[in-house]
Design a protein around this motif. Sequence first.
Motif, mmCIF file in Angstrom:
data_model
loop_
_atom_site.group_PDB
_atom_site.id
_atom_site.type_symbol
_atom_site.label_atom_id
_atom_site.label_comp_id
_atom_site.label_asym_id
_atom_site.label_seq_id
_atom_site.Cartn_x
_atom_site.Cartn_y
_atom_site.Cartn_z
ATOM 1 N N LYS A 197 0.830 -1.205 0.000
ATOM 2 C CA LYS A 197 0.000 0.000 0.000
ATOM 3 C C LYS A 197 0.865 1.256 0.000
ATOM 4 O O LYS A 197 0.486 2.296 -0.534
ATOM 5 N N THR A 198 2.055 1.145 0.603
ATOM 6 C CA THR A 198 3.016 2.254 0.592
ATOM 7 C C THR A 198 3.967 2.142 -0.592
ATOM 8 O O THR A 198 4.108 3.068 -1.396
ATOM 9 N N GLY A 319 -7.223 -1.030 1.399
ATOM 10 C CA GLY A 319 -6.777 -1.158 2.778
ATOM 11 C C GLY A 319 -7.669 -0.370 3.716
ATOM 12 O O GLY A 319 -7.989 0.795 3.453
ATOM 13 N N THR A 320 -8.085 -0.991 4.800
ATOM 14 C CA THR A 320 -8.967 -0.320 5.764
ATOM 15 C C THR A 320 -8.246 0.886 6.368
ATOM 16 O O THR A 320 -7.137 0.754 6.890
ATOM 17 N N PRO A 321 -8.844 2.093 6.290
ATOM 18 C CA PRO A 321 -8.127 3.303 6.718
ATOM 19 C C PRO A 321 -7.818 3.369 8.206
ATOM 20 O O PRO A 321 -6.841 4.011 8.602
ATOM 21 N N ALA A 322 -8.663 2.738 9.037
ATOM 22 C CA ALA A 322 -8.478 2.826 10.490
ATOM 23 C C ALA A 322 -8.940 1.516 11.119
ATOM 24 O O ALA A 322 -9.272 0.563 10.413
ATOM 25 N N ARG A 323 -8.955 1.472 12.445
ATOM 26 C CA ARG A 323 -9.360 0.243 13.144
ATOM 27 C C ARG A 323 -10.882 0.137 13.166
ATOM 28 O O ARG A 323 -11.526 0.195 14.221
ATOM 29 N N TYR A 324 -11.440 -0.073 11.988
ATOM 30 C CA TYR A 324 -12.898 -0.005 11.828
ATOM 31 C C TYR A 324 -13.620 -1.101 12.609
ATOM 32 O O TYR A 324 -14.617 -0.838 13.278
ATOM 33 N N THR A 325 -13.127 -2.317 12.533
ATOM 34 C CA THR A 325 -13.841 -3.416 13.181
ATOM 35 C C THR A 325 -13.767 -3.352 14.702
ATOM 36 O O THR A 325 -14.533 -4.028 15.388
ATOM 37 N N LEU A 347 -14.721 2.218 -5.856
ATOM 38 C CA LEU A 347 -14.279 0.828 -5.836
ATOM 39 C C LEU A 347 -13.580 0.546 -4.522
ATOM 40 O O LEU A 347 -12.855 1.392 -3.993
ATOM 41 N N LEU A 348 -13.779 -0.660 -3.982
ATOM 42 C CA LEU A 348 -13.005 -1.150 -2.838
ATOM 43 C C LEU A 348 -12.111 -2.281 -3.305
ATOM 44 O O LEU A 348 -12.552 -3.160 -4.059
ATOM 45 N N LEU A 349 -10.849 -2.253 -2.863
ATOM 46 C CA LEU A 349 -9.858 -3.232 -3.297
ATOM 47 C C LEU A 349 -9.441 -4.129 -2.144
ATOM 48 O O LEU A 349 -9.108 -3.645 -1.072
ATOM 49 N N GLY A 367 -6.085 -6.673 -3.587
ATOM 50 C CA GLY A 367 -5.627 -5.441 -2.965
ATOM 51 C C GLY A 367 -4.291 -5.052 -3.562
ATOM 52 O O GLY A 367 -4.171 -4.156 -4.376
ATOM 53 N N GLY A 368 -3.244 -5.798 -3.156
ATOM 54 C CA GLY A 368 -1.914 -5.545 -3.688
ATOM 55 C C GLY A 368 -1.836 -5.776 -5.184
ATOM 56 O O GLY A 368 -1.167 -5.032 -5.903
#
Length: 396
Positions: A197-198, A319-325, A347-349, A367-368
């Motif tokens: 992601k980076t 990638g989930t932006p924060a600790r959503y769950t 779109l979500l990847l 994702g990647g």
Amino acid sequence: MRGVRLLSQQEIRCGQRWIYSAGFNVGRALADTGRIDEELPAIERLLDAGARVAVLSHQGNGVDDANELDFVADYIADRLGRTVGYFPGNATPDAVDRAHALRAGEAVVFGNTRKHAGEMTNSAELAGRFAALGDCAAIGGFSKAHRAHASNVGLLGHRPAFAADSLVHETGLLAPWAGSSDELYSVAVLGGVKPEKTAIGLEHLTATYDLVIPGGAVLNNLLRALGHDIGSSTVGSRPEKCLQVSRNVLNRANRAELHIPDEVVIARPTGRDFADARTIPVSRGVPSDYAIVDFVLAPWVCAKLDHLTSHGGRAFIAGTPARYTEGFTRASDALLGALGHDRVNALLLGGDTTADLPWNGTKSTGGGSALHYLAYGTCPVFDALRTNALRWEATL
């Protein structure tokens, strides 16, 4: 897909022995079955034509957490309405015997390829043993298309191969988000913990998109590069590489505006949970026993998102932006609200992202691999498929 032979254009003969390389990296709870569902039409077509199909897939992050895939076989059997067997081995004489015993129109899911250390290092010897399960290969598993593993790229050195429908579908799906656009305002949200992601997303999308909003380990590494204390916040598995990419991005001219929040939400890790959550200025630094779990969107970014929803554009979350769950939903909910607008092509990847976030719109199982494809226009598995097509041009 230029130069790649397609399974959809291949005549399947009754009794042919096929290896189907998939990417069923899903948990036993089957919270998100997209990575299985997208392979089912091609597997069904093979079986309907009388092929004998040995299914190879990975699950987990490596040898230490590689689980059995019997639940995948049960799910496929239920969806296709036919018996699908399971055999826990995949690279042994017993596994080869089981593959040879397949009847026309029968499929068996073989054991998790990541039980072998050589899977992720693309061991030629292991790939050769996988190849003994069949005479030709259908390559699916877009979620691992960016990785040269023994069960996809390695296998292609041993058997004539064809791209499964899932690879064709995913590359077509991603086309509207590829490259730069002067007509469409473009927003990329990068989160999660995986280094690509980076190393791929941040590196390349800041050059082609208009706004990049980092979260998760991507944000944490950027904050490190800026000299901020981030406490016990996650930085992913390749922190030094990601730190260097972050410094490079911050020190160069980019097309994209890069959001660095003024405020973050921090909490103290307590086992699998977090306690004592509070919002602090980034400039204060995160105490050593706290971690960043969410962030506050700056007013100027909120204005950009308003522009996106009022004028239209394209956007994605990888990638989930924060600790959503874990209940830290402030930034993610705001981003999902903007991306869910009917004027935004969104779109979500990735499997983790689509499993974590409530989203009924367009999804990619990669994702990647999706980031790699958007950045480079190809993936290692596509390159290997092109080479394979030249090597076995007259085969089948």
